[in-house]
Design a protein around this motif. Structure first.
Motif, PDB file in Angstrom:
ATOM      1  N   PHE A 440       0.808  -1.230   0.000  1.00 37.50           N
ATOM      2  CA  PHE A 440       0.000   0.000   0.000  1.00 37.50           C
ATOM      3  C   PHE A 440       0.844   1.285   0.000  1.00 37.50           C
ATOM      4  CE2 PHE A 440      -2.663  -2.935   2.822  1.00 37.50           C
ATOM      5  CZ  PHE A 440      -3.316  -3.509   1.744  1.00 37.50           C
ATOM      6  N   GLU A 441       2.126   1.183  -0.426  1.00 30.95           N
ATOM      7  CA  GLU A 441       2.968   2.389  -0.470  1.00 30.95           C
ATOM      8  C   GLU A 441       2.450   3.427  -1.472  1.00 30.95           C
ATOM      9  OE1 GLU A 441       4.214  -0.663  -0.520  1.00 30.95           O
ATOM     10  OE2 GLU A 441       5.856  -0.853   0.939  1.00 30.95           O
ATOM     11  N   ASN A 442       1.668   2.976  -2.454  1.00 34.69           N
ATOM     12  CA  ASN A 442       1.131   3.881  -3.472  1.00 34.69           C
ATOM     13  C   ASN A 442      -0.340   4.241  -3.213  1.00 34.69           C
ATOM     14  OD1 ASN A 442       0.480   1.142  -4.069  1.00 34.69           O
ATOM     15  ND2 ASN A 442      -0.158   1.738  -6.125  1.00 34.69           N
ATOM     16  N   CYS A 443      -0.787   4.053  -1.982  1.00 36.52           N
ATOM     17  CA  CYS A 443      -2.183   4.322  -1.614  1.00 36.52           C
ATOM     18  C   CYS A 443      -2.253   5.354  -0.488  1.00 36.52           C
ATOM     19  CB  CYS A 443      -2.883   3.044  -1.147  1.00 36.52           C
ATOM     20  SG  CYS A 443      -2.893   1.705  -2.366  1.00 36.52           S
ATOM     21  N   MET A 444      -3.426   5.946  -0.313  1.00 32.52           N
ATOM     22  CA  MET A 444      -3.657   6.830   0.824  1.00 32.52           C
ATOM     23  C   MET A 444      -5.131   6.817   1.187  1.00 32.52           C
ATOM     24  SD  MET A 444      -3.528  10.717  -0.722  1.00 32.52           S
ATOM     25  CE  MET A 444      -4.655  11.261  -2.025  1.00 32.52           C
ATOM     26  N   ARG A 445      -5.402   7.158   2.432  1.00 29.62           N
ATOM     27  CA  ARG A 445      -6.781   7.343   2.879  1.00 29.62           C
ATOM     28  C   ARG A 445      -7.046   8.833   3.048  1.00 29.62           C
ATOM     29  NH1 ARG A 445      -8.577   6.451   8.973  1.00 29.62           N
ATOM     30  NH2 ARG A 445      -7.571   8.487   9.011  1.00 29.62           N
ATOM     31  N   LEU A 446      -8.186   9.284   2.495  1.00 25.29           N
ATOM     32  CA  LEU A 446      -8.642  10.647   2.711  1.00 25.29           C
ATOM     33  C   LEU A 446      -9.900  10.616   3.565  1.00 25.29           C
ATOM     34  CD1 LEU A 446      -8.339  12.149  -0.901  1.00 25.29           C
ATOM     35  CD2 LEU A 446      -6.761  12.486   1.009  1.00 25.29           C
ATOM     36  N   SER A 447      -9.947  11.451   4.584  1.00 21.31           N
ATOM     37  CA  SER A 447     -11.165  11.578   5.374  1.00 21.31           C
ATOM     38  C   SER A 447     -12.158  12.441   4.624  1.00 21.31           C
ATOM     39  CB  SER A 447     -10.853  12.211   6.732  1.00 21.31           C
ATOM     40  OG  SER A 447     -12.066  12.581   7.387  1.00 21.31           O
ATOM     41  N   ILE A 448     -13.410  11.965   4.535  1.00 25.63           N
ATOM     42  CA  ILE A 448     -14.465  12.773   3.923  1.00 25.63           C
ATOM     43  C   ILE A 448     -15.312  13.454   4.997  1.00 25.63           C
ATOM     44  CG2 ILE A 448     -14.552  11.403   1.814  1.00 25.63           C
ATOM     45  CD1 ILE A 448     -17.065  10.030   2.920  1.00 25.63           C
ATOM     46  N   GLY A 449     -14.788  13.494   6.223  1.00 26.19           N
ATOM     47  CA  GLY A 449     -15.523  14.085   7.326  1.00 26.19           C
ATOM     48  C   GLY A 449     -15.319  15.576   7.488  1.00 26.19           C
ATOM     49  N   LEU A 450     -14.586  16.206   6.571  1.00 25.18           N
ATOM     50  CA  LEU A 450     -14.358  17.647   6.654  1.00 25.18           C
ATOM     51  C   LEU A 450     -15.610  18.414   6.248  1.00 25.18           C
ATOM     52  CD1 LEU A 450     -10.813  17.761   5.021  1.00 25.18           C
ATOM     53  CD2 LEU A 450     -11.361  17.779   7.447  1.00 25.18           C
ATOM     54  N   TYR A 451     -15.664  19.672   6.641  1.00 22.46           N
ATOM     55  CA  TYR A 451     -16.763  20.543   6.233  1.00 22.46           C
ATOM     56  C   TYR A 451     -16.429  21.096   4.859  1.00 22.46           C
ATOM     57  CZ  TYR A 451     -20.286  24.233   6.401  1.00 22.46           C
ATOM     58  OH  TYR A 451     -21.351  25.045   6.125  1.00 22.46           O
ATOM     59  N   TRP A 452     -17.216  20.705   3.843  1.00 25.82           N
ATOM     60  CA  TRP A 452     -16.857  21.033   2.472  1.00 25.82           C
ATOM     61  C   TRP A 452     -16.946  22.537   2.207  1.00 25.82           C
ATOM     62  CZ3 TRP A 452     -14.351  18.760  -1.316  1.00 25.82           C
ATOM     63  CH2 TRP A 452     -14.355  19.380  -2.574  1.00 25.82           C
ATOM     64  N   GLY A 453     -15.945  23.015   1.515  1.00 25.89           N
ATOM     65  CA  GLY A 453     -15.915  24.413   1.113  1.00 25.89           C
ATOM     66  C   GLY A 453     -14.821  24.617   0.087  1.00 25.89           C
ATOM     67  N   GLU A 454     -14.658  25.836  -0.379  1.00 24.57           N
ATOM     68  CA  GLU A 454     -13.658  26.147  -1.396  1.00 24.57           C
ATOM     69  C   GLU A 454     -12.254  25.825  -0.910  1.00 24.57           C
ATOM     70  OE1 GLU A 454     -12.290  27.525  -5.164  1.00 24.57           O
ATOM     71  OE2 GLU A 454     -14.185  26.745  -4.377  1.00 24.57           O
ATOM     72  N   ASP A 455     -12.020  25.972   0.409  1.00 22.11           N
ATOM     73  CA  ASP A 455     -10.695  25.677   0.941  1.00 22.11           C
ATOM     74  C   ASP A 455     -10.342  24.201   0.791  1.00 22.11           C
ATOM     75  OD1 ASP A 455     -12.721  25.045   2.733  1.00 22.11           O
ATOM     76  OD2 ASP A 455     -11.481  25.411   4.515  1.00 22.11           O
ATOM     77  N   VAL A 456     -11.331  23.315   0.985  1.00 22.52           N
ATOM     78  CA  VAL A 456     -11.074  21.885   0.828  1.00 22.52           C
ATOM     79  C   VAL A 456     -10.788  21.560  -0.633  1.00 22.52           C
ATOM     80  CG1 VAL A 456     -12.000  19.559   1.163  1.00 22.52           C
ATOM     81  CG2 VAL A 456     -12.534  21.364   2.816  1.00 22.52           C
ATOM     82  N   ARG A 457     -11.574  22.126  -1.535  1.00 23.83           N
ATOM     83  CA  ARG A 457     -11.372  21.879  -2.962  1.00 23.83           C
ATOM     84  C   ARG A 457      -9.973  22.324  -3.401  1.00 23.83           C
ATOM     85  NH1 ARG A 457     -11.305  24.123  -7.771  1.00 23.83           N
ATOM     86  NH2 ARG A 457     -11.519  26.223  -6.910  1.00 23.83           N
ATOM     87  N   LEU A 458      -9.521  23.496  -2.940  1.00 25.21           N
ATOM     88  CA  LEU A 458      -8.206  24.002  -3.324  1.00 25.21           C
ATOM     89  C   LEU A 458      -7.081  23.113  -2.799  1.00 25.21           C
ATOM     90  CD1 LEU A 458      -8.716  27.858  -2.878  1.00 25.21           C
ATOM     91  CD2 LEU A 458      -8.436  26.590  -5.028  1.00 25.21           C
TER      92      LEU A 458
END
Length: 471
Positions: A440-458
């Motif tokens: 899994f060296e070429n994998c990652m986990r992203l949390s989708i628990g953030l509050y979505w906004g322009e800052d997350v997209r950027l």
């Protein structure tokens, strides 16, 4: 009540047809009036069916034309590969990587894609503050006294009542409260295993569970796991005589977000029960489903008391309140003894506050909003990944929970990506954290628990640019 059941049943059936590709993108669905006639339901019930499908982004309405099957954004991506961990026991803990990632927990100046918990903006903080005040006022000694060893009576009763949603039929006396979900898992591992014993887990697996097992002297046997259906049962059968206990996260595990089909859960419980192997079931994400119905637990099919069901309110309500619990089956006395030795009592005020919040009926309303926000986040992430990440990126298709698993070209090392991303105030969870093996060296986990906004997209845009530069 009958209409509630009908609208969920009908919407679930249509959702399955869409996800299985029977209904294609652009296909027109029956009109509201036609749906009423076909299923003998009211206009309001038919409208609820379409609202539910729209909430899942499976359909969209066109004025004057009706409802049509939407484009499903995740279909643009291939699924990550089924994991193939070595059958040989391994214990290569990535200590330095874990230290660096965990050091970011709670930092305010970072975009914490690495933390698998819902953002404060998604939680009912004002209402919880009031519950804390009420608890301090109403419970014995203002919450300064120990409570009974089994836990807060109201909380136990309300958790038992909620078990009906997954067919559990638990009673208050079947449960023990703990200081969070990890505390419940810890008691179970200590009660059932001894140093040198082997515990089977999914691969990839939550790092905390791996570290806990290692700290107790247990050997971890990682099992091949499918990104949609969870642990591979045939692989479990092959090692059944080599293991002493098993830990699984059947519903929306982290990091894959997979959900074991009901028939698989039945088969796993029957297999482990036949060999008298305890199953520790971590259901911490079970309430965070994206569909119309909560999935059942392995505990639902437990007739011999060999499944120890663990969960908490850390991922749904208040991570810092440390309100967890376990339904330990026939191992209840061992768990109670360990709790007495290691904790004496659960946190009094916070558990009373959670019980009051559940009793008020606000929890179900909050869960509906939270599930909707997480599902929308998932769709936002997919759109951003499609736009900013390299071609041939693979992603999981979580049916609930807080995690998105991303797989890149083998040239991308996500431990190195972590270091580069930190320069841009971005924290990720590299895939190597989720295993004791070199995978899994070429994998990652992203949390989708953030509050979505322009800052997350950027930040996702910056992250995609960093990945592209590594290629």
């Amino acid at each position: 009540m009958k209409d509630d059941f009908l609208y969920l049943e009908i919407s679930n059936n249509i959702a399955t047809l869409i996800r299985d590709g029977v209904l294609k993108v652009g296909d027109r669905l029956p009109s509201v009036r036609t749906l009423c006639q076909e299923h003998n339901i009211s206009m309001n019930t038919a409208k609820r069916v379409f609202l539910e499908l729209e909430a899942q982004s499976l359909i969209n309405s066109k004025p004057q034309s009706g409802y049509f099957v939407s484009h499903l954004p995740y279909q643009r991506f291939a699924l990550p590969a089924v994991s193939k961990p070595s059958p040989v026991l391994n214990n290569k803990e990535p200590e330095e990587l874990l230290r660096k990632v965990y050091a970011n927990t709670g930092k305010k100046d970072l975009m914490l894609f690495s933390v698998g918990a819902p953002a404060g903006q998604l939680l009912p903080l004002a209402k919880l503050n009031k519950e804390i005040m009420y608890a301090t006022r109403d419970i014995a000694a203002s919450g300064t006294a120990y409570e009974q060893i089994q836990g807060n009576e109201d909380l136990l009763r309300l958790i038992a009542a909620r078990s009906l949603s997954w067919g559990g039929r638990l009673r208050e006396d079947d449960l023990i409260t703990t200081a969070g979900g990890m505390n419940a898992l810890s008691f179970c591992m200590m009660a059932l295993g001894k140093p040198g014993d082997t515990i089977a887990m999914e691969s990839p697996c939550y790092p905390g569970s791996l570290q806990l097992a290692r700290s107790l002297g247990l050997k971890v046997l990682e099992l091949p796991t499918h990104p949609v259906t969870g642990v591979e049962i045939e692989a479990l059968k092959k090692v059944i005589n080599k293991i002493n206990l098993c830990l699984l996260v059947p519903n929306f595990n982290t990091p894959l977000g997979s959900c074991m089909p009901e028939e698989n859960k039945k088969e796993v419980v029957a297999l482990l029960t036949k060999h008298n192997i305890p199953l520790i079931e971590d259901d911490i994400y079970g309430d965070l489903f994206f569909g119309t119905q909560r999935p059942k637990c392995c505990k639902t099919f437990d007739t011999e008391g060999t499944v120890l069901l663990c969960s908490s309110f850390s991922k749904t309500l208040a991570p810092g309140y440390r309100a967890g619990w376990v339904a330990p089956g026939k191992y209840k006395e061992q768990i109670l003894k360990l709790k007495l030795v290691h904790a004496i009592s659960s946190p009094t005020i916070t558990h009373a506050a959670v019980a009051s919040f559940l009793k008020s009926g606000r929890y179900e309303h909050h869960l509906r909003k939270l599930r909707s926000a997480l599902q929308q986040n998932y769709l936002h992430y997919i759109d951003a990944i499609a736009e900013y990440f390299p071609e041939h990126t693979k992603i999981s298709r979580p049916q609930g929970g807080l995690a998105l698993w991303v797989e890149f070209n083998k040239k991308v090392n996500t431990a190195e990506l972590f270091d580069s991303a930190m320069k841009y105030k971005i924290s990720i969870a590299p895939g190597r954290m989720f295993t004791f093996q070199d995978q899994f060296e070429n994998c990652m986990r992203l949390s989708i628990g953030l509050y979505w906004g322009e800052d997350v997209r950027l930040k996702l845009k910056q992250l995609g640019g960093l990945v592209r530069s590594m290629l």
